[in-house]
Design an enzyme around this catalytic site. Structure first.
Site, PDB file in Angstrom:
ATOM      1  N   THR A 108      -1.528   9.765   0.693  1.00  0.00           N
ATOM      2  CA  THR A 108      -1.400   7.728   1.198  1.00  0.00           C
ATOM      3  C   THR A 108      -2.401   7.710   1.316  1.00  0.00           C
ATOM      4  O   THR A 108      -3.772   8.414   1.902  1.00  0.00           O
ATOM      5  CB  THR A 108      -1.116   8.005   2.562  1.00  0.00           C
ATOM      6  OG1 THR A 108      -0.783   8.098   3.934  1.00  0.00           O
ATOM      7  CG2 THR A 108       0.382   7.968   1.750  1.00  0.00           C
ATOM      8  N   LYS A 135      11.760   8.176  13.099  1.00  0.00           N
ATOM      9  CA  LYS A 135      11.931   8.278  12.088  1.00  0.00           C
ATOM     10  C   LYS A 135      13.336   9.121  11.776  1.00  0.00           C
ATOM     11  O   LYS A 135      14.223   8.882  10.858  1.00  0.00           O
ATOM     12  CB  LYS A 135      11.319   8.921  11.286  1.00  0.00           C
ATOM     13  CG  LYS A 135       9.522   8.689  11.049  1.00  0.00           C
ATOM     14  CD  LYS A 135       9.803   7.936   9.982  1.00  0.00           C
ATOM     15  CE  LYS A 135       8.934   6.629   9.395  1.00  0.00           C
ATOM     16  NZ  LYS A 135       9.369   5.652   8.401  1.00  0.00           N
ATOM     17  N   ASP A 164       6.766 -10.404   7.890  1.00  0.00           N
ATOM     18  CA  ASP A 164       6.927  -9.383   8.543  1.00  0.00           C
ATOM     19  C   ASP A 164       8.276  -8.426   9.305  1.00  0.00           C
ATOM     20  O   ASP A 164       9.213  -9.054   9.711  1.00  0.00           O
ATOM     21  CB  ASP A 164       6.164  -9.807  10.438  1.00  0.00           C
ATOM     22  CG  ASP A 164       5.918  -8.504  11.337  1.00  0.00           C
ATOM     23  OD1 ASP A 164       7.146  -7.516  12.268  1.00  0.00           O
ATOM     24  OD2 ASP A 164       4.529  -9.086  12.327  1.00  0.00           O
ATOM     25  N   ASP A 214       5.152  -7.614   2.325  1.00  0.00           N
ATOM     26  CA  ASP A 214       4.272  -7.049   3.309  1.00  0.00           C
ATOM     27  C   ASP A 214       4.060  -8.175   4.489  1.00  0.00           C
ATOM     28  O   ASP A 214       3.762  -9.538   3.596  1.00  0.00           O
ATOM     29  CB  ASP A 214       3.296  -6.106   2.299  1.00  0.00           C
ATOM     30  CG  ASP A 214       2.652  -4.780   2.822  1.00  0.00           C
ATOM     31  OD1 ASP A 214       2.658  -4.815   4.469  1.00  0.00           O
ATOM     32  OD2 ASP A 214       2.398  -4.083   3.072  1.00  0.00           O
ATOM     33  N   SER A 271       0.437  -1.060  -0.074  1.00  0.00           N
ATOM     34  CA  SER A 271      -0.035   0.049   0.066  1.00  0.00           C
ATOM     35  C   SER A 271       0.894   1.195  -0.036  1.00  0.00           C
ATOM     36  O   SER A 271       2.368   1.384   0.310  1.00  0.00           O
ATOM     37  CB  SER A 271      -1.252   0.201   1.393  1.00  0.00           C
ATOM     38  OG  SER A 271      -0.301   0.633   2.302  1.00  0.00           O
ATOM     39  N   TYR A 322       6.998   8.128  17.279  1.00  0.00           N
ATOM     40  CA  TYR A 322       7.088   8.548  15.835  1.00  0.00           C
ATOM     41  C   TYR A 322       7.919   9.456  15.572  1.00  0.00           C
ATOM     42  O   TYR A 322       9.405   8.977  14.354  1.00  0.00           O
ATOM     43  CB  TYR A 322       5.497   8.758  14.749  1.00  0.00           C
ATOM     44  CG  TYR A 322       5.685   9.095  13.543  1.00  0.00           C
ATOM     45  CD1 TYR A 322       5.326   7.974  13.365  1.00  0.00           C
ATOM     46  CD2 TYR A 322       5.839   9.813  12.882  1.00  0.00           C
ATOM     47  CE1 TYR A 322       5.620   7.370  11.369  1.00  0.00           C
ATOM     48  CE2 TYR A 322       6.053  10.181  11.833  1.00  0.00           C
ATOM     49  CZ  TYR A 322       5.938   8.782  10.528  1.00  0.00           C
ATOM     50  OH  TYR A 322       5.833   9.024   9.159  1.00  0.00           O
ATOM     51  N   TRP A 372      10.228  26.783   6.275  1.00  0.00           N
ATOM     52  CA  TRP A 372       9.893  27.561   7.319  1.00  0.00           C
ATOM     53  C   TRP A 372       9.954  27.228   8.084  1.00  0.00           C
ATOM     54  O   TRP A 372       9.740  25.848   8.917  1.00  0.00           O
ATOM     55  CB  TRP A 372       8.062  27.247   7.210  1.00  0.00           C
ATOM     56  CG  TRP A 372       8.180  28.669   5.493  1.00  0.00           C
ATOM     57  CD1 TRP A 372       9.163  29.027   4.960  1.00  0.00           C
ATOM     58  CD2 TRP A 372       6.659  28.731   4.922  1.00  0.00           C
ATOM     59  NE1 TRP A 372       8.303  29.986   3.728  1.00  0.00           N
ATOM     60  CE2 TRP A 372       6.914  29.494   3.413  1.00  0.00           C
ATOM     61  CE3 TRP A 372       5.356  27.889   5.267  1.00  0.00           C
ATOM     62  CZ2 TRP A 372       5.982  29.957   2.807  1.00  0.00           C
ATOM     63  CZ3 TRP A 372       4.758  28.970   4.101  1.00  0.00           C
ATOM     64  CH2 TRP A 372       4.563  29.619   3.136  1.00  0.00           C
TER      65      TRP A 372
END
Length: 262
Positions: free
Chosen positions: A203, A172, A74, A47, A26, A168, A262
């Site tokens: 997405t 990243k 996985d 996936d 996906s 999160y 920005w």
């Protein structure tokens, strides 16, 4: 200058190369898997999804005239990834390109977040990328050639206004720095490692009806005044996978519509 050819360079041609894409069922991973196939690569689509997304990706790549295989695995399972890479090389040939796009996103107040929510995201987004790179590099190092591309996020560089996602963002940021670290470990062995940090992207997750108000805010906060399409992640991935980026390693490529300016 005498050795320069005036023929059109095939810098972005991936013909004869084998790619391995996690999160290929996906979103960004699916579109990049197809894009690599469109540029000539044969692709292993990896996936853990069971909703038919992986089969859709396979069908699209085959319609583009390239060979592809689907592997249900996985990314938090090291043995499964090693088996997936071995199967890829047995079916398609020596692995030369890898894109690690498997990941999840959610949000909660840092002071209230459960250990389970934190750990599940970290396992997939950070440990999963590490295990994926490990399995891919162990194949590529044998051939002394390869390009690994990890999908990070501009959230690894900045803190998104209004979003409560400390875990999160940390995952990243970890992907970006881990990619640089691996790039330096493998630079003398012919394996390049780079990352792509998308900005807000349209997405399926961001296009859900309940996200309409939030996505409008995303667009307003972005200098280009819109979200990226998944198509716009293909060019950066093909660039980093191909000979066009042969002198690039340890790079984090921001694809964010100017957001981080920005």
């Amino acid at each position: 200058m005498d050795n320069i050819t005036l023929d059109v360079p095939a810098l972005f041609d991936l013909s004869g190369r084998v790619a391995f894409v996690t999160g290929a069922g996906s979103g960004i991973g699916q579109r990049i898997a197809l894009g690599l196939g469109q540029c000539g690569a044969e692709v292993a689509c990896v996936d853990r999804r069971t909703d038919g997304g992986l089969s859709d990706t396979l069908s699209l790549i085959e319609r583009a005239g390239r060979k592809a295989i689907a592997v249900n695995a996985d990314v938090t399972d090291r043995a499964a990834l090693e088996e997936a890479v071995a199967r890829t090389e047995a079916s398609l040939g020596a692995l030369g390109i890898a894109v690690n796009a498997a990941g999840i996103a959610n949000s909660d107040l840092a002071e209230e977040m459960s250990e389970e929510q934190y750990q599940t995201l970290m396992d997939i987004n950070l440990k999963g990328v590490f295990f994926s790179c490990q399995a891919e590099a162990n194949a590529m190092l044998k051939h002394a050639k390869g390009s690994i591309i990890n999908i990070a996020s501009m959230s690894g560089v900045i803190v998104n206004r209004g979003l409560k996602q400390a875990h999160y963002n940390a995952s990243k940021a970890g992907v970006i720095h881990m990619s640089k670290s691996m790039a330096m470990e493998w630079v003398e062995h012919g394996v390049r490692v780079n990352s792509i940090s998308p900005g807000y992207t349209a997405t399926p997750m961001n296009l859900r009806p309940e996200m309409a108000h939030q996505t409008k805010e995303f667009e307003n906060q972005t200098p280009m005044q819109r979200m990226a399409t998944v198509d716009e992640m293909v060019g950066p991935a093909v660039f980093l996978a191909s000979d066009a980026s042969s002198y690039c390693t340890g790079v984090d490529l921001l694809v964010d519509g100017g957001f981080c300016c920005w």
